[in-house]
Scaffold this motif. Structure first.
Motif, PDB file in Angstrom:
ATOM      1  N   ALA A 157      -3.989   5.197   3.763  1.00  0.00           N
ATOM      2  CA  ALA A 157      -3.638   5.273   5.142  1.00  0.00           C
ATOM      3  C   ALA A 157      -5.140   4.681   5.734  1.00  0.00           C
ATOM      4  O   ALA A 157      -5.024   3.695   6.677  1.00  0.00           O
ATOM      5  N   ASN A 158      -6.153   4.853   4.911  1.00  0.00           N
ATOM      6  CA  ASN A 158      -7.430   4.259   5.341  1.00  0.00           C
ATOM      7  C   ASN A 158      -7.610   2.682   5.388  1.00  0.00           C
ATOM      8  O   ASN A 158      -8.126   2.177   6.490  1.00  0.00           O
ATOM      9  N   LEU A 159      -6.869   2.313   4.380  1.00  0.00           N
ATOM     10  CA  LEU A 159      -6.857   0.665   4.253  1.00  0.00           C
ATOM     11  C   LEU A 159      -6.194   0.142   5.353  1.00  0.00           C
ATOM     12  O   LEU A 159      -6.369  -0.875   5.967  1.00  0.00           O
ATOM     13  N   LYS A 160      -4.812   0.977   5.648  1.00  0.00           N
ATOM     14  CA  LYS A 160      -3.786   0.308   6.623  1.00  0.00           C
ATOM     15  C   LYS A 160      -4.686   0.475   7.913  1.00  0.00           C
ATOM     16  O   LYS A 160      -4.598  -0.720   8.614  1.00  0.00           O
ATOM     17  N   ILE A 177      -2.365   4.783  -6.236  1.00  0.00           N
ATOM     18  CA  ILE A 177      -3.641   4.871  -5.175  1.00  0.00           C
ATOM     19  C   ILE A 177      -3.236   6.389  -4.477  1.00  0.00           C
ATOM     20  O   ILE A 177      -2.090   6.502  -4.343  1.00  0.00           O
ATOM     21  N   HIS A 178      -4.346   6.869  -3.876  1.00  0.00           N
ATOM     22  CA  HIS A 178      -3.974   8.169  -3.252  1.00  0.00           C
ATOM     23  C   HIS A 178      -3.377   7.838  -1.830  1.00  0.00           C
ATOM     24  O   HIS A 178      -3.903   6.805  -1.245  1.00  0.00           O
ATOM     25  N   LYS A 179      -2.779   8.653  -1.398  1.00  0.00           N
ATOM     26  CA  LYS A 179      -1.889   8.365   0.078  1.00  0.00           C
ATOM     27  C   LYS A 179      -3.128   8.373   1.231  1.00  0.00           C
ATOM     28  O   LYS A 179      -2.891   7.334   2.115  1.00  0.00           O
ATOM     29  N   ASN A 180      -4.034   8.976   0.986  1.00  0.00           N
ATOM     30  CA  ASN A 180      -5.222   8.872   2.132  1.00  0.00           C
ATOM     31  C   ASN A 180      -5.996   7.523   2.119  1.00  0.00           C
ATOM     32  O   ASN A 180      -6.301   7.179   3.076  1.00  0.00           O
ATOM     33  N   LEU A 220       0.741  -1.270   0.114  1.00  0.00           N
ATOM     34  CA  LEU A 220      -0.008   0.087   0.093  1.00  0.00           C
ATOM     35  C   LEU A 220       0.887   1.383  -0.232  1.00  0.00           C
ATOM     36  O   LEU A 220       0.611   2.416  -0.569  1.00  0.00           O
ATOM     37  N   ASP A 221       1.821   1.226   0.686  1.00  0.00           N
ATOM     38  CA  ASP A 221       2.867   2.553   0.806  1.00  0.00           C
ATOM     39  C   ASP A 221       3.497   2.772  -0.430  1.00  0.00           C
ATOM     40  O   ASP A 221       3.506   3.898  -0.773  1.00  0.00           O
TER      41      ASP A 221
END
Length: 84
Positions: free
Chosen positions: A70-73, A64-67, A55-56
């Motif tokens: 972050a939301n998925l993580k 994918i968007h950084k937010n 994801l990172d």
């Protein structure tokens, strides 16, 4: 159809990039789905760091968007911690 040499090249590049991004986005979705479907805590803990890294990387490369990453993580970490 495009008439300029540069626009023809741009179309080729965009198609190649689109397929590349689609492959990695789909791979990410499958990995997330696999982790969410896991019921064993040990297996989930083993899978989580690899998915987090993926994801990172996708966020860093603007696939994918950084937010979203972050939301998925965050949601996945909550899922792993809830497992018994």
């Amino acid at each position: 159809m495009a008439n300029h040499k540069s626009s023809i090249k741009r179309i080729r590049q965009e198609e190649k990039r689109r397929l590349h991004n689609r492959y990695y986005a789909k791979t990410m979705r499958n990995a997330v789905k696999k982790l969410r479907g896991t019921t064993e805590k040990a297996e989930a803990i083993a899978l989580f760091p690899g998915i987090q890294k993926m994801l990172d990387k996708l966020a860093k490369r603007n696939i994918i968007h950084k937010n979203k990453a972050a939301n998925l993580k965050s949601k996945l970490a909550a899922h792993v911690s809830k497992l018994a």
